[in-house]
Motif scaffolding. Structure first.
Motif, PDB file in Angstrom:
ATOM      1  N   UNK A 101       0.120   0.579   8.358  1.00  0.00           N
ATOM      2  CA  UNK A 101      -1.269   0.227   8.638  1.00  0.00           C
ATOM      3  C   UNK A 101      -1.448  -0.003  10.132  1.00  0.00           C
ATOM      4  N   UNK A 102      -2.457   0.647  10.708  1.00  0.00           N
ATOM      5  CA  UNK A 102      -2.698   0.518  12.137  1.00  0.00           C
ATOM      6  C   UNK A 102      -3.016  -0.914  12.543  1.00  0.00           C
ATOM      7  N   UNK A 103      -2.722  -1.241  13.791  1.00  0.00           N
ATOM      8  CA  UNK A 103      -2.897  -2.610  14.283  1.00  0.00           C
ATOM      9  C   UNK A 103      -4.341  -3.082  14.179  1.00  0.00           C
ATOM     10  N   UNK A 104      -5.294  -2.162  14.318  1.00  0.00           N
ATOM     11  CA  UNK A 104      -6.707  -2.530  14.281  1.00  0.00           C
ATOM     12  C   UNK A 104      -7.363  -2.236  12.932  1.00  0.00           C
ATOM     13  N   UNK A 105      -6.591  -1.755  11.969  1.00  0.00           N
ATOM     14  CA  UNK A 105      -7.147  -1.462  10.650  1.00  0.00           C
ATOM     15  C   UNK A 105      -7.155  -2.727   9.792  1.00  0.00           C
ATOM     16  N   UNK A 106      -8.158  -2.835   8.947  1.00  0.00           N
ATOM     17  CA  UNK A 106      -8.318  -4.032   8.119  1.00  0.00           C
ATOM     18  C   UNK A 106      -7.310  -4.048   6.981  1.00  0.00           C
ATOM     19  N   UNK A 107      -6.683  -5.203   6.803  1.00  0.00           N
ATOM     20  CA  UNK A 107      -5.731  -5.409   5.711  1.00  0.00           C
ATOM     21  C   UNK A 107      -6.417  -6.265   4.658  1.00  0.00           C
ATOM     22  N   UNK A 108      -6.733  -5.682   3.508  1.00  0.00           N
ATOM     23  CA  UNK A 108      -7.503  -6.393   2.498  1.00  0.00           C
ATOM     24  C   UNK A 108      -8.988  -6.158   2.693  1.00  0.00           C
ATOM     25  N   UNK A 109      -9.810  -6.933   1.977  1.00  0.00           N
ATOM     26  CA  UNK A 109     -11.253  -6.743   2.084  1.00  0.00           C
ATOM     27  C   UNK A 109     -11.881  -7.846   2.932  1.00  0.00           C
ATOM     28  N   UNK A 110     -13.194  -7.806   3.050  1.00  0.00           N
ATOM     29  CA  UNK A 110     -13.889  -8.761   3.917  1.00  0.00           C
ATOM     30  C   UNK A 110     -13.777 -10.200   3.427  1.00  0.00           C
ATOM     31  N   UNK A 111     -13.513 -10.366   2.138  1.00  0.00           N
ATOM     32  CA  UNK A 111     -13.384 -11.709   1.590  1.00  0.00           C
ATOM     33  C   UNK A 111     -11.987 -12.287   1.699  1.00  0.00           C
ATOM     34  N   UNK A 112     -11.059 -11.524   2.259  1.00  0.00           N
ATOM     35  CA  UNK A 112      -9.696 -12.014   2.416  1.00  0.00           C
ATOM     36  C   UNK A 112      -8.776 -11.689   1.264  1.00  0.00           C
ATOM     37  N   UNK A 113      -9.284 -10.997   0.237  1.00  0.00           N
ATOM     38  CA  UNK A 113      -8.453 -10.626  -0.907  1.00  0.00           C
ATOM     39  C   UNK A 113      -8.018  -9.178  -0.824  1.00  0.00           C
ATOM     40  N   UNK A 114      -7.061  -8.819  -1.648  1.00  0.00           N
ATOM     41  CA  UNK A 114      -6.625  -7.436  -1.666  1.00  0.00           C
ATOM     42  C   UNK A 114      -5.364  -7.251  -2.476  1.00  0.00           C
ATOM     43  N   UNK A 115      -4.989  -5.981  -2.630  1.00  0.00           N
ATOM     44  CA  UNK A 115      -3.816  -5.602  -3.412  1.00  0.00           C
ATOM     45  C   UNK A 115      -3.004  -4.594  -2.610  1.00  0.00           C
ATOM     46  N   UNK A 116      -1.700  -4.775  -2.592  1.00  0.00           N
ATOM     47  CA  UNK A 116      -0.791  -3.825  -1.959  1.00  0.00           C
ATOM     48  C   UNK A 116       0.247  -3.411  -2.994  1.00  0.00           C
ATOM     49  N   UNK A 117       0.299  -2.126  -3.304  1.00  0.00           N
ATOM     50  CA  UNK A 117       1.263  -1.593  -4.267  1.00  0.00           C
ATOM     51  C   UNK A 117       2.308  -0.796  -3.497  1.00  0.00           C
ATOM     52  N   UNK A 118       3.573  -1.177  -3.640  1.00  0.00           N
ATOM     53  CA  UNK A 118       4.673  -0.527  -2.930  1.00  0.00           C
ATOM     54  C   UNK A 118       5.495   0.263  -3.940  1.00  0.00           C
ATOM     55  N   UNK A 119       5.493   1.577  -3.792  1.00  0.00           N
ATOM     56  CA  UNK A 119       6.236   2.443  -4.695  1.00  0.00           C
ATOM     57  C   UNK A 119       7.418   3.089  -4.014  1.00  0.00           C
ATOM     58  N   UNK A 120       8.105   3.944  -4.738  1.00  0.00           N
ATOM     59  CA  UNK A 120       9.278   4.622  -4.178  1.00  0.00           C
ATOM     60  C   UNK A 120       8.887   5.737  -3.217  1.00  0.00           C
ATOM     61  N   UNK A 121       7.654   6.246  -3.339  1.00  0.00           N
ATOM     62  CA  UNK A 121       7.227   7.362  -2.500  1.00  0.00           C
ATOM     63  C   UNK A 121       6.114   6.991  -1.523  1.00  0.00           C
ATOM     64  N   UNK A 122       5.698   5.747  -1.520  1.00  0.00           N
ATOM     65  CA  UNK A 122       4.635   5.367  -0.606  1.00  0.00           C
ATOM     66  C   UNK A 122       3.977   4.067  -1.006  1.00  0.00           C
ATOM     67  N   UNK A 123       2.863   3.769  -0.340  1.00  0.00           N
ATOM     68  CA  UNK A 123       2.139   2.524  -0.575  1.00  0.00           C
ATOM     69  C   UNK A 123       0.648   2.820  -0.708  1.00  0.00           C
ATOM     70  N   UNK A 124      -0.025   1.967  -1.462  1.00  0.00           N
ATOM     71  CA  UNK A 124      -1.465   2.073  -1.616  1.00  0.00           C
ATOM     72  C   UNK A 124      -2.041   0.664  -1.589  1.00  0.00           C
ATOM     73  N   UNK A 125      -3.217   0.509  -1.005  1.00  0.00           N
ATOM     74  CA  UNK A 125      -3.857  -0.802  -0.985  1.00  0.00           C
ATOM     75  C   UNK A 125      -5.308  -0.660  -1.418  1.00  0.00           C
ATOM     76  N   UNK A 126      -5.869  -1.758  -1.891  1.00  0.00           N
ATOM     77  CA  UNK A 126      -7.277  -1.779  -2.274  1.00  0.00           C
ATOM     78  C   UNK A 126      -7.795  -3.195  -2.120  1.00  0.00           C
ATOM     79  N   UNK A 127      -9.099  -3.355  -2.241  1.00  0.00           N
ATOM     80  CA  UNK A 127      -9.701  -4.670  -2.148  1.00  0.00           C
ATOM     81  C   UNK A 127      -9.759  -5.348  -3.503  1.00  0.00           C
ATOM     82  N   UNK A 128     -10.405  -6.503  -3.542  1.00  0.00           N
ATOM     83  CA  UNK A 128     -10.614  -7.204  -4.803  1.00  0.00           C
ATOM     84  C   UNK A 128     -11.421  -6.318  -5.749  1.00  0.00           C
ATOM     85  N   UNK A 129     -11.159  -6.435  -7.045  1.00  0.00           N
ATOM     86  CA  UNK A 129     -11.794  -5.616  -8.082  1.00  0.00           C
ATOM     87  C   UNK A 129     -11.387  -4.141  -7.985  1.00  0.00           C
ATOM     88  N   UNK A 130     -10.299  -3.847  -7.254  1.00  0.00           N
ATOM     89  CA  UNK A 130      -9.846  -2.468  -7.127  1.00  0.00           C
ATOM     90  C   UNK A 130     -10.711  -1.621  -6.221  1.00  0.00           C
TER      91      UNK A 130
END
Length: 247
Positions: A101-130
């Protein structure tokens, strides 16, 4: 009634609510739970913030949910796949920022929540409620075309639930049936069971001084079929409660 409980704060007391995990867990855990196909957890461990009444003396509030906590749940692997670990954090605690994730890219959503899924082939993130799912690095999101496989609910899940009730059990397909919602709910409550067990306190007086220990601060092993903790029986008091008699 008490002004400290309503309209919102009741959820922070174990007598009435289930804290941050019970409040938001169903919204934040659901994306990983559904996509990975998780079931019942097999073990859980946790830690939680200590509030201090004075220097070097942590206060003790077993009646209320923690202001911040970290919970780790383990799920047995299915179909020859490895076990899955799920980390829950609340109260301002967040995981390490992904290197992709880039230094200036947002981690999580505007409310401070989020999900980070770490798999064997990569990663995916999303905000609250998917919301707003992204592959990491985020540039991959535009490169990968993911087909839509899950049915949408244009009428909304409230209306879907009411229609299913009117139709009768098993006659209407719903997006969150009991077969799915049951293990998801049990997962969330397992986290809270660990948080409550964390605060089990034993006191004894030795040479005129009170010594305290917290024997529940350990990894708890869960027997889902029999609904019990197998390595610390005192924790099972939180599996079911004794309900008061009706009026």
């Amino acid at each position: 009634y008490h002004k400290e409980y309503v309209p919102f704060s009741w959820r922070g007391f174990w007598a009435f609510g289930t804290g941050a995990l019970g409040d938001m867990g169903c919204h934040l855990i659901d994306p990983a739970f559904k996509t990975v196909g998780l079931g019942y957890p097999s073990e859980v461990e946790c830690s939680q913030v200590a509030l201090f009444e004075k220097m070097w003396t942590p206060d003790y509030f077993p009646e209320s949910c923690p202001a911040a906590s970290s919970v780790i749940l383990k799920f047995p692997g299915k179909d020859g796949k490895p076990d899955v670990k799920m980390h829950w954090m609340d109260g301002g605690i967040i995981p390490e920022r992904p290197e992709e994730l880039g230094a200036d890219e947002q981690f999580g959503d505007n409310g401070g929540g989020g999900v980070l899924i770490i798999g064997t082939k990569g990663k995916i993130m999303c905000g609250t409620y998917g919301s707003d799912p992204k592959l990491l690095p985020t540039s991959r999101t535009k490169e990968v075309n993911v087909p839509q496989t899950l049915a949408r609910v244009p009428e909304g899940h409230y209306v879907q639930w009411v229609n299913a009730c009117l139709a009768g059990y098993g006659r209407n397909e719903v997006s969150s049936p009991f077969e799915y919602a049951g293990p998801l709910t049990e997962t969330i409550l397992m986290g809270n069971l660990a948080l409550r067990t964390w605060n089990i306190k034993v006191e004894k007086t030795v040479n005129g001084r009170v010594q305290r220990s917290f024997p529940g601060r350990k990894k708890l092993m869960w027997d889902a079929a029999n609904m019990k903790i197998t390595n610390f029986d005192e924790a099972n008091q939180f599996v079911k409660r004794e309900y008061r008699k009706g009026w």
